[in-house]
Design a protein around this motif. Structure first.
Motif, PDB file in Angstrom:
ATOM      1  N   THR A 182      18.637   6.086   5.968  1.00 56.05           N
ATOM      2  CA  THR A 182      17.553   6.861   6.194  1.00 56.05           C
ATOM      3  C   THR A 182      16.943   6.455   7.391  1.00 56.05           C
ATOM      4  OG1 THR A 182      15.914   5.536   4.694  1.00 56.05           O
ATOM      5  CG2 THR A 182      17.173   7.639   3.832  1.00 56.05           C
ATOM      6  N   THR A 183      16.048   7.362   8.206  1.00 60.91           N
ATOM      7  CA  THR A 183      15.524   6.786   9.520  1.00 60.91           C
ATOM      8  C   THR A 183      14.185   6.518   9.080  1.00 60.91           C
ATOM      9  OG1 THR A 183      17.043   8.416  10.898  1.00 60.91           O
ATOM     10  CG2 THR A 183      15.028   7.712  11.887  1.00 60.91           C
ATOM     11  N   PRO A 184      13.790   5.208   9.177  1.00 62.34           N
ATOM     12  CA  PRO A 184      12.410   4.845   8.813  1.00 62.34           C
ATOM     13  C   PRO A 184      11.260   5.517   9.664  1.00 62.34           C
ATOM     14  CG  PRO A 184      13.362   3.215  10.371  1.00 62.34           C
ATOM     15  CD  PRO A 184      14.510   4.166  10.243  1.00 62.34           C
ATOM     16  N   ALA A 185      10.187   5.546   9.053  1.00 65.52           N
ATOM     17  CA  ALA A 185       8.825   6.282   9.737  1.00 65.52           C
ATOM     18  C   ALA A 185       8.590   5.116  10.856  1.00 65.52           C
ATOM     19  CB  ALA A 185       7.837   6.491   8.747  1.00 65.52           C
ATOM     20  N   ARG A 186       8.132   5.751  12.041  1.00 60.76           N
ATOM     21  CA  ARG A 186       7.659   5.078  13.270  1.00 60.76           C
ATOM     22  C   ARG A 186       6.189   4.877  13.229  1.00 60.76           C
ATOM     23  NH1 ARG A 186       9.309   3.933  18.470  1.00 60.76           N
ATOM     24  NH2 ARG A 186       7.746   4.092  19.801  1.00 60.76           N
ATOM     25  N   VAL A 187       5.521   3.723  13.240  1.00 64.04           N
ATOM     26  CA  VAL A 187       3.903   3.738  13.256  1.00 64.04           C
ATOM     27  C   VAL A 187       3.641   4.131  14.452  1.00 64.04           C
ATOM     28  CG1 VAL A 187       2.295   1.817  13.074  1.00 64.04           C
ATOM     29  CG2 VAL A 187       4.324   1.751  11.658  1.00 64.04           C
ATOM     30  N   VAL A 188       2.608   5.038  14.465  1.00 67.90           N
ATOM     31  CA  VAL A 188       2.254   5.651  15.657  1.00 67.90           C
ATOM     32  C   VAL A 188       0.712   5.573  15.705  1.00 67.90           C
ATOM     33  CG1 VAL A 188       1.677   7.981  16.870  1.00 67.90           C
ATOM     34  CG2 VAL A 188       4.012   7.307  15.622  1.00 67.90           C
ATOM     35  N   GLU A 189      -0.009   5.323  17.008  1.00 67.83           N
ATOM     36  CA  GLU A 189      -1.324   5.002  17.136  1.00 67.83           C
ATOM     37  C   GLU A 189      -1.819   6.821  17.083  1.00 67.83           C
ATOM     38  OE1 GLU A 189      -5.067   3.432  19.610  1.00 67.83           O
ATOM     39  OE2 GLU A 189      -2.891   3.692  20.610  1.00 67.83           O
ATOM     40  N   VAL A 190      -2.729   7.096  16.246  1.00 69.68           N
ATOM     41  CA  VAL A 190      -3.455   8.601  16.554  1.00 69.68           C
ATOM     42  C   VAL A 190      -4.846   8.333  16.901  1.00 69.68           C
ATOM     43  CG1 VAL A 190      -3.911  10.765  15.235  1.00 69.68           C
ATOM     44  CG2 VAL A 190      -2.008   9.349  14.569  1.00 69.68           C
ATOM     45  N   ARG A 191      -5.442   8.883  17.945  1.00 68.39           N
ATOM     46  CA  ARG A 191      -6.522   8.791  18.317  1.00 68.39           C
ATOM     47  C   ARG A 191      -7.165  10.094  18.165  1.00 68.39           C
ATOM     48  NH1 ARG A 191      -6.261   5.939  24.399  1.00 68.39           N
ATOM     49  NH2 ARG A 191      -5.532   7.924  24.537  1.00 68.39           N
ATOM     50  N   GLY A 207       3.642  19.655  10.982  1.00 65.29           N
ATOM     51  CA  GLY A 207       3.857  18.499  10.047  1.00 65.29           C
ATOM     52  C   GLY A 207       2.862  17.399   9.791  1.00 65.29           C
ATOM     53  N   LEU A 208       2.652  17.056  11.241  1.00 66.55           N
ATOM     54  CA  LEU A 208       1.638  15.822  11.677  1.00 66.55           C
ATOM     55  C   LEU A 208       0.436  16.156  11.437  1.00 66.55           C
ATOM     56  CD1 LEU A 208       1.141  12.847  12.676  1.00 66.55           C
ATOM     57  CD2 LEU A 208       1.532  14.025  14.785  1.00 66.55           C
ATOM     58  N   LEU A 209       0.017  17.435  11.910  1.00 68.97           N
ATOM     59  CA  LEU A 209      -1.319  17.750  11.552  1.00 68.97           C
ATOM     60  C   LEU A 209      -1.581  17.970  10.405  1.00 68.97           C
ATOM     61  CD1 LEU A 209      -1.841  20.433  14.711  1.00 68.97           C
ATOM     62  CD2 LEU A 209      -3.055  18.144  14.299  1.00 68.97           C
ATOM     63  N   ASP A 210      -0.805  18.459   9.375  1.00 69.54           N
ATOM     64  CA  ASP A 210      -0.889  18.597   7.895  1.00 69.54           C
ATOM     65  C   ASP A 210      -1.024  17.318   7.189  1.00 69.54           C
ATOM     66  OD1 ASP A 210      -0.706  21.303   8.223  1.00 69.54           O
ATOM     67  OD2 ASP A 210       1.515  21.641   7.625  1.00 69.54           O
ATOM     68  N   ALA A 211      -0.255  16.552   7.681  1.00 69.40           N
ATOM     69  CA  ALA A 211      -0.421  14.862   7.090  1.00 69.40           C
ATOM     70  C   ALA A 211      -1.636  14.340   7.549  1.00 69.40           C
ATOM     71  CB  ALA A 211       0.673  14.138   7.647  1.00 69.40           C
ATOM     72  N   LEU A 212      -2.379  14.574   8.706  1.00 73.60           N
ATOM     73  CA  LEU A 212      -3.378  14.008   8.866  1.00 73.60           C
ATOM     74  C   LEU A 212      -4.339  14.828   8.266  1.00 73.60           C
ATOM     75  CD1 LEU A 212      -3.116  13.787  12.915  1.00 73.60           C
ATOM     76  CD2 LEU A 212      -2.893  11.998  11.184  1.00 73.60           C
ATOM     77  N   VAL A 213      -4.342  15.899   7.962  1.00 74.98           N
ATOM     78  CA  VAL A 213      -5.432  16.742   7.385  1.00 74.98           C
ATOM     79  C   VAL A 213      -5.556  16.258   5.719  1.00 74.98           C
ATOM     80  CG1 VAL A 213      -6.026  19.236   6.392  1.00 74.98           C
ATOM     81  CG2 VAL A 213      -5.683  18.828   8.564  1.00 74.98           C
ATOM     82  N   ALA A 214      -4.224  16.091   5.318  1.00 76.11           N
ATOM     83  CA  ALA A 214      -4.079  15.440   3.818  1.00 76.11           C
ATOM     84  C   ALA A 214      -4.753  14.132   3.564  1.00 76.11           C
ATOM     85  CB  ALA A 214      -2.660  15.473   3.411  1.00 76.11           C
ATOM     86  N   ALA A 217     -12.608  19.047   6.449  1.00 74.08           N
ATOM     87  CA  ALA A 217     -13.263  19.284   7.921  1.00 74.08           C
ATOM     88  C   ALA A 217     -12.487  18.881   8.701  1.00 74.08           C
ATOM     89  CB  ALA A 217     -14.275  17.935   7.715  1.00 74.08           C
ATOM     90  N   LEU A 218     -11.321  18.139   8.650  1.00 68.72           N
ATOM     91  CA  LEU A 218     -10.485  17.909   9.917  1.00 68.72           C
ATOM     92  C   LEU A 218      -9.400  19.089   9.909  1.00 68.72           C
ATOM     93  CD1 LEU A 218      -9.384  16.255  12.109  1.00 68.72           C
ATOM     94  CD2 LEU A 218      -7.635  15.011  10.553  1.00 68.72           C
ATOM     95  N   ARG A 219      -9.073  19.686   8.867  1.00 68.75           N
ATOM     96  CA  ARG A 219      -8.319  20.989   8.911  1.00 68.75           C
ATOM     97  C   ARG A 219      -8.942  21.971   9.703  1.00 68.75           C
ATOM     98  NH1 ARG A 219      -8.672  23.146   3.865  1.00 68.75           N
ATOM     99  NH2 ARG A 219     -10.738  24.090   4.677  1.00 68.75           N
ATOM    100  N   ASP A 220     -10.415  22.251   9.680  1.00 68.16           N
ATOM    101  CA  ASP A 220     -11.076  23.199  10.311  1.00 68.16           C
ATOM    102  C   ASP A 220     -11.138  22.784  11.950  1.00 68.16           C
ATOM    103  OD1 ASP A 220     -11.514  24.369   7.855  1.00 68.16           O
ATOM    104  OD2 ASP A 220     -13.664  23.680   7.926  1.00 68.16           O
ATOM    105  N   VAL A 221     -11.392  21.768  12.191  1.00 65.66           N
ATOM    106  CA  VAL A 221     -11.271  21.178  13.592  1.00 65.66           C
ATOM    107  C   VAL A 221      -9.939  21.119  14.095  1.00 65.66           C
ATOM    108  CG1 VAL A 221     -11.787  19.211  15.146  1.00 65.66           C
ATOM    109  CG2 VAL A 221     -13.147  19.897  13.314  1.00 65.66           C
TER     110      VAL A 221
END
Length: 99
Positions: free
Chosen positions: A13-22, A48-55, A60-64
């Protein structure tokens, strides 16, 4: 009796990559932080990334995020179905006004 077969391989399985989100402006306020490290699995899409960040951060983040631009390593991504690849940094930018 259970045995293991050393010649049988399990698909890698391809591992997840750790990413800096600003987060900037209203996105930072909604997320409750300016930046964080996030695991982004291979094949993740913009949506998918936006949905994960909202989760992680709630409605409040979903709306923005619905109005935000996403910069993936400095390149604008708007299509929710577009894959983000293996970025080092993702910037979440709400609309700016100024004059």
């Amino acid at each position: 009796m259970t045995t293991t077969d050393p010649d049988r391989t399990t698909p890698a399985t391809t591992p997840a990559r750790v990413v800096e989100v600003r987060y900037f402006a209203a996105a930072a306020e909604a997320a409750g932080c300016d930046a964080e490290q996030v695991d982004v699995p291979a094949g993740t899409t913009v949506g998918g990334l936006l949905d994960a960040l909202v989760a992680r951060h709630g409605p409040a983040l979903r709306d923005v995020a619905a109005r935000c631009a996403l910069l993936v390593d400095g390149v604008l991504h708007r299509d929710r179905d577009e894959q983000v690849g293996a970025p080092d940094r993702v910037d979440v930018l709400p609309p700016f006004a100024g004059g």
